[in-house]
Design an enzyme around this catalytic site. Structure first.
Site, PDB file in Angstrom:
ATOM      1  N   SER A 124      53.837  31.815  18.807  1.00 31.69           N
ATOM      2  CA  SER A 124      53.268  31.873  20.554  1.00 31.69           C
ATOM      3  C   SER A 124      53.075  33.358  20.985  1.00 31.69           C
ATOM      4  O   SER A 124      53.948  34.112  20.640  1.00 31.69           O
ATOM      5  CB  SER A 124      54.039  30.984  21.497  1.00 31.69           C
ATOM      6  OG  SER A 124      54.456  29.630  21.130  1.00 31.69           O
ATOM      7  N   ILE A 147      66.661  42.335  24.851  1.00 33.44           N
ATOM      8  CA  ILE A 147      66.248  41.463  26.108  1.00 33.44           C
ATOM      9  C   ILE A 147      66.157  42.663  27.143  1.00 33.44           C
ATOM     10  O   ILE A 147      66.933  43.574  27.276  1.00 33.44           O
ATOM     11  CB  ILE A 147      67.481  40.742  26.317  1.00 33.44           C
ATOM     12  CG1 ILE A 147      67.504  39.645  25.440  1.00 33.44           C
ATOM     13  CG2 ILE A 147      67.185  39.927  27.959  1.00 33.44           C
ATOM     14  CD1 ILE A 147      68.926  38.664  25.726  1.00 33.44           C
ATOM     15  N   ASP A 186      61.510  34.532  26.979  1.00 32.13           N
ATOM     16  CA  ASP A 186      60.496  33.818  26.241  1.00 32.13           C
ATOM     17  C   ASP A 186      60.128  32.333  26.964  1.00 32.13           C
ATOM     18  O   ASP A 186      59.609  31.595  26.634  1.00 32.13           O
ATOM     19  CB  ASP A 186      61.215  33.162  24.804  1.00 32.13           C
ATOM     20  CG  ASP A 186      61.849  34.128  24.103  1.00 32.13           C
ATOM     21  OD1 ASP A 186      62.698  34.068  23.250  1.00 32.13           O
ATOM     22  OD2 ASP A 186      61.202  35.397  24.100  1.00 32.13           O
ATOM     23  N   ASN A 200      54.101  39.456  24.257  1.00 31.43           N
ATOM     24  CA  ASN A 200      55.121  39.455  23.224  1.00 31.43           C
ATOM     25  C   ASN A 200      54.753  38.331  22.204  1.00 31.43           C
ATOM     26  O   ASN A 200      54.058  37.140  22.628  1.00 31.43           O
ATOM     27  CB  ASN A 200      56.413  38.882  23.515  1.00 31.43           C
ATOM     28  CG  ASN A 200      57.783  38.763  22.564  1.00 31.43           C
ATOM     29  OD1 ASN A 200      57.955  39.627  21.933  1.00 31.43           O
ATOM     30  ND2 ASN A 200      58.299  37.653  22.876  1.00 31.43           N
TER      31      ASN A 200
END
Ligand SMILES: Nc1nc2c(c(=O)[nH]1)N[C@@H](CN(C=O)c1ccc(C(=O)N[C@@H](CCC(=O)O)C(=O)O)cc1)CN2
Ligand code: GAR
Length: 245
Positions: free
Chosen positions: A155, A111, A164, A126
């Site tokens: 995605s 993270i 995200d 990402n």
């Protein structure tokens, strides 16, 4: 980036593209998405050059993939830093040495701090193994199976401070079979990740895809919240490859 090339005369040597767009890829593991990007680049279907691969895990197989492709492979172990912020500060320095136009997270399992995100906001992508905004975070396949969802997928999104939660660019949807397991679902999702990630990266490097606070924009037009949905066939056609389903 290419293998050693020999030519008879200087005129045969293709001039290096002036100002080739530069990509740094961050990994933590196997690097199959990195390999898809390397393969796209070798087919001149990436729109730029991967100039470095950086892993927070010393034993990441993706480092081998980078080395075999002749790409600089750097290990920056997060366990050697006292804090997340200290690590991200060191990571920023390593990345900036390569002067990237785009930072690509490809299975990078850390993270990132707000300081890091703000440094590269708008030029960091990402790949996430779910149809965002469903199943943010980890263990997406197990959670999707537990919920008995009919469809799943992956995605590509811009990275923001919200984990995200950044603007979605491109998704690939697939049907979940009654006999799917975590492994079979992971394999199906991986196959689609390897198709859509190079497409999204190429769109960004060609200047067609842009980040804005309102969302991702393609050719100046704001995309819907779930980005664009690409069928498996469309994605394969886009990459001009024969794909087994
Ligand atoms: N600020 C942001 N950082 C990251 C984003 C983001 O959108 N914003 N995307 C993630 C990628 N990712 C899912 O796609 C993800 C990676 C890692 C984790 C996580 O919980 N990491 C733990 C360690 C887990 C482990 O080592 O196995 C941690 O960092 O403490 C969640 C989601 C990349 N970063
Ligand atoms: N939340 C981040 C996350 O789970 N990312 C996922 O890690 C895998 C990396 O595979 P790879 O190393 O073979 O590219 C990919 O499936 C990617 O979607």
């Amino acid at each position: 980036m290419s293998g050693t090339q020999y030519s008879d005369t200087i005129t045969d040597m293709a001039p290096e593209p002036v100002g080739a767009r530069r990509v740094v890829v961050l990994i933590s593991g196997s690097g199959s998405n990195l390999q898809a990007l390397i393969d796209a680049q070798s087919h001149d279907r990436l729109g730029g050059e991967i100039v470095a691969v950086i892993s927070n895990e010393p034993d990441a197989y993706g480092l081998k993939r980078a080395h075999e492709a002749g790409i600089e492979a750097v290990v920056l172990p997060h366990r050697e830093y006292d804090s997340r912020d200290a690590y991200d500060g060191a990571l920023i320095k390593v990345i900036e040495r390569h002067e990237p136009d785009l930072i690509v997270l490809a299975g990078f399992m850390r993270i990132l701090t707000p300081r890091f995100v703000q440094r590269f906001l708008g030029r960091m992508l990402n790949i996430h193994p779910s149809l965002l905004p469903s199943y943010q975070g980890l263990n997406t396949h197990a959670r999707a199976l537990a919920d008995k969802v009919a469809s799943h997928g992956c995605s590509v999104h811009f990275v923001t401070e919200e984990l995200d939660g950044g603007p979605v660019v491109l998704q690939a949807e697939l049907a979940v079979s009654i006999d799917d397991t975590q492994d079979t679902l992971k394999d199906k999702v991986h196959a689609r990740e390897h198709l859509i990630y190079p497409i999204a990266v190429q769109w960004f490097l060609e200047g067609r895809l842009q980040y804005s606070a309102e969302g991702a924009k393609m050719d100046g037009h704001l995309l819907p919240a779930h980005g664009m949905r690409l069928s498996h066939e469309d994605a394969a056609e886009e990459l001009d490859e024969n794909v087994d389903d």
